[in-house]
Structure formats: structure tokens, C-alpha cells
Write a protein that holds these residues in place. Structure first.
Motif, PDB file in Angstrom:
ATOM      1  N   MET A 113      11.932   2.111   2.028  1.00 16.50           N
ATOM      2  CA  MET A 113      10.902   1.466   2.845  1.00 16.50           C
ATOM      3  C   MET A 113      10.536   2.381   3.996  1.00 16.50           C
ATOM      4  O   MET A 113      11.412   2.930   4.664  1.00 16.50           O
ATOM      5  N   GLU A 114       9.236   2.542   4.227  1.00 12.52           N
ATOM      6  CA  GLU A 114       8.751   3.233   5.417  1.00 12.52           C
ATOM      7  C   GLU A 114       8.888   2.294   6.615  1.00 12.52           C
ATOM      8  O   GLU A 114       9.033   1.084   6.450  1.00 12.52           O
ATOM      9  N   ALA A 115       8.818   2.847   7.819  1.00 11.83           N
ATOM     10  CA  ALA A 115       8.831   2.014   9.016  1.00 11.83           C
ATOM     11  C   ALA A 115       7.687   1.010   8.941  1.00 11.83           C
ATOM     12  O   ALA A 115       6.585   1.341   8.512  1.00 11.83           O
ATOM     13  N   GLY A 116       7.968  -0.241   9.312  1.00  7.38           N
ATOM     14  CA  GLY A 116       6.956  -1.280   9.293  1.00  7.38           C
ATOM     15  C   GLY A 116       7.574  -2.655   9.248  1.00  7.38           C
ATOM     16  O   GLY A 116       8.800  -2.805   9.275  1.00  7.38           O
ATOM     17  N   ASP A 117       6.724  -3.673   9.181  1.00 10.61           N
ATOM     18  CA  ASP A 117       7.149  -5.066   9.088  1.00 10.61           C
ATOM     19  C   ASP A 117       6.689  -5.610   7.741  1.00 10.61           C
ATOM     20  O   ASP A 117       5.523  -5.430   7.363  1.00 10.61           O
ATOM     21  N   LEU A 169      17.929  -2.143   8.284  1.00  2.47           N
ATOM     22  CA  LEU A 169      16.964  -3.229   8.091  1.00  2.47           C
ATOM     23  C   LEU A 169      17.285  -4.327   9.089  1.00  2.47           C
ATOM     24  O   LEU A 169      18.437  -4.763   9.187  1.00  2.47           O
ATOM     25  N   THR A 170      16.290  -4.757   9.827  1.00  2.00           N
ATOM     26  CA  THR A 170      16.439  -5.915  10.700  1.00  2.00           C
ATOM     27  C   THR A 170      15.759  -7.070   9.985  1.00  2.00           C
ATOM     28  O   THR A 170      14.574  -6.991   9.644  1.00  2.00           O
ATOM     29  N   VAL A 171      16.528  -8.124   9.724  1.00  2.00           N
ATOM     30  CA  VAL A 171      16.123  -9.152   8.766  1.00  2.00           C
ATOM     31  C   VAL A 171      16.165 -10.544   9.392  1.00  2.00           C
ATOM     32  O   VAL A 171      17.110 -10.875  10.114  1.00  2.00           O
ATOM     33  N   GLU A 228       0.812  -1.218   0.000  1.00  2.00           N
ATOM     34  CA  GLU A 228       0.000   0.000   0.000  1.00  2.00           C
ATOM     35  C   GLU A 228       0.848   1.272   0.000  1.00  2.00           C
ATOM     36  O   GLU A 228       0.556   2.246   0.677  1.00  2.00           O
ATOM     37  N   GLY A 229       1.933   1.241  -0.787  1.00  2.00           N
ATOM     38  CA  GLY A 229       2.787   2.423  -0.944  1.00  2.00           C
ATOM     39  C   GLY A 229       3.849   2.587   0.113  1.00  2.00           C
ATOM     40  O   GLY A 229       4.613   3.553   0.066  1.00  2.00           O
ATOM     41  N   GLN A 230       3.947   1.649   1.047  1.00  2.00           N
ATOM     42  CA  GLN A 230       4.952   1.758   2.107  1.00  2.00           C
ATOM     43  C   GLN A 230       6.365   1.434   1.612  1.00  2.00           C
ATOM     44  O   GLN A 230       7.346   1.800   2.245  1.00  2.00           O
ATOM     45  N   VAL A 231       6.462   0.711   0.500  1.00  2.00           N
ATOM     46  CA  VAL A 231       7.748   0.383  -0.117  1.00  2.00           C
ATOM     47  C   VAL A 231       7.644   0.760  -1.585  1.00  2.00           C
ATOM     48  O   VAL A 231       6.727   0.336  -2.275  1.00  2.00           O
ATOM     49  N   VAL A 254      11.388  -8.619   7.154  1.00  2.00           N
ATOM     50  CA  VAL A 254      12.129  -7.367   7.350  1.00  2.00           C
ATOM     51  C   VAL A 254      11.360  -6.483   8.326  1.00  2.00           C
ATOM     52  O   VAL A 254      10.151  -6.306   8.182  1.00  2.00           O
ATOM     53  N   LYS A 255      12.085  -5.930   9.309  1.00  2.00           N
ATOM     54  CA  LYS A 255      11.538  -4.925  10.219  1.00  2.00           C
ATOM     55  C   LYS A 255      12.297  -3.627   9.972  1.00  2.00           C
ATOM     56  O   LYS A 255      13.527  -3.626   9.923  1.00  2.00           O
ATOM     57  N   VAL A 256      11.548  -2.542   9.821  1.00  2.00           N
ATOM     58  CA  VAL A 256      12.148  -1.235   9.529  1.00  2.00           C
ATOM     59  C   VAL A 256      11.648  -0.250  10.585  1.00  2.00           C
ATOM     60  O   VAL A 256      10.439  -0.116  10.774  1.00  2.00           O
ATOM     61  N   SER A 257      12.579   0.424  11.276  1.00  2.00           N
ATOM     62  CA  SER A 257      12.155   1.366  12.322  1.00  2.00           C
ATOM     63  C   SER A 257      12.206   2.821  11.856  1.00  2.00           C
ATOM     64  O   SER A 257      11.537   3.667  12.443  1.00  2.00           O
TER      65      SER A 257
END
Length: 93
Positions: free
Chosen positions: A29-33, A51-53, A9-12, A80-83
Motif C-alpha cells: 500500500m502507498e501512503a494514503g487513507d 498500518l493504522t487501523v 487507482e493503483g495505490q494498493v 486504514v491509514k498508511v504513512s
């Protein structure tokens, strides 16, 4: 030719292009999982942010910061987790 892609939805968002040797994409990438799937092997370079992967067949999350890179096998899924907003370069094949 550039290929503009939008996911989650446009977050990446990314722009695909033909690199010198292999196809590649650059994006943010916006913050998110997120969960991504690969068709071919990929090398992900973190340009800005982190990126936490959780890579396939791995039990431990790893964090990659600006200047780091990691490999992802083909035909797999990875988490992937992005803060913070994070920019990346992905080289395929």
C-alpha cells in the motif's frame, strides 16, 4: 494460479495465491487513507512499514508495525491509514 489485483487507482496492489491451508494475498500500500471490505474473516500480517487501523465496532485507531498481525471479521468494512509504503500478507477464512 496467481491473481494480480489493483485498488484505489493503483495505490494498493496485491497478488492472490493459494496458501498451504487457506487463500492469501501479499501486497503493498502507498501512503494514503483507505476503506476495505471483507467477505470472509481475514488475518492481516504487516511485513514492512505500519498500518493504522480502525476495526469494525471499535472506536479507537490501532497501529500495527512490521511483525504484527490483526484479525478482521467477515462481511465488514475497516479503515486504514498508511504513512509510508507498507507491505502485508492477508490470509482469508
Amino acid at each position: 494460479m496467481l491473481a494480480v489485483n489493483e485498488y484505489f487507482e493503483g495505490q494498493v496492489k496485491s497478488i492472490g495465491f493459494q496458501g498451504e491451508d487457506k487463500p492469501a494475498s501479499v501486497g503493498v500500500m502507498e501512503a494514503g487513507d483507505y476503506e476495505f471490505g471483507t467477505a470472509a474473516p481475514e488475518v492481516m500480517h504487516v511485513i514492512s512499514g505500519a498500518l493504522t487501523v480502525l476495526l469494525p465496532d471499535n472506536d479507537e485507531w490501532q497501529t500495527f508495525k512490521a511483525g504484527d498481525k490483526f484479525d478482521v471479521v467477515g462481511d465488514a468494512k475497516f479503515q486504514v491509514k498508511v504513512s509510508v509504503q507498507t507491505a502485508y500478507l492477508c490470509v482469508y477464512g
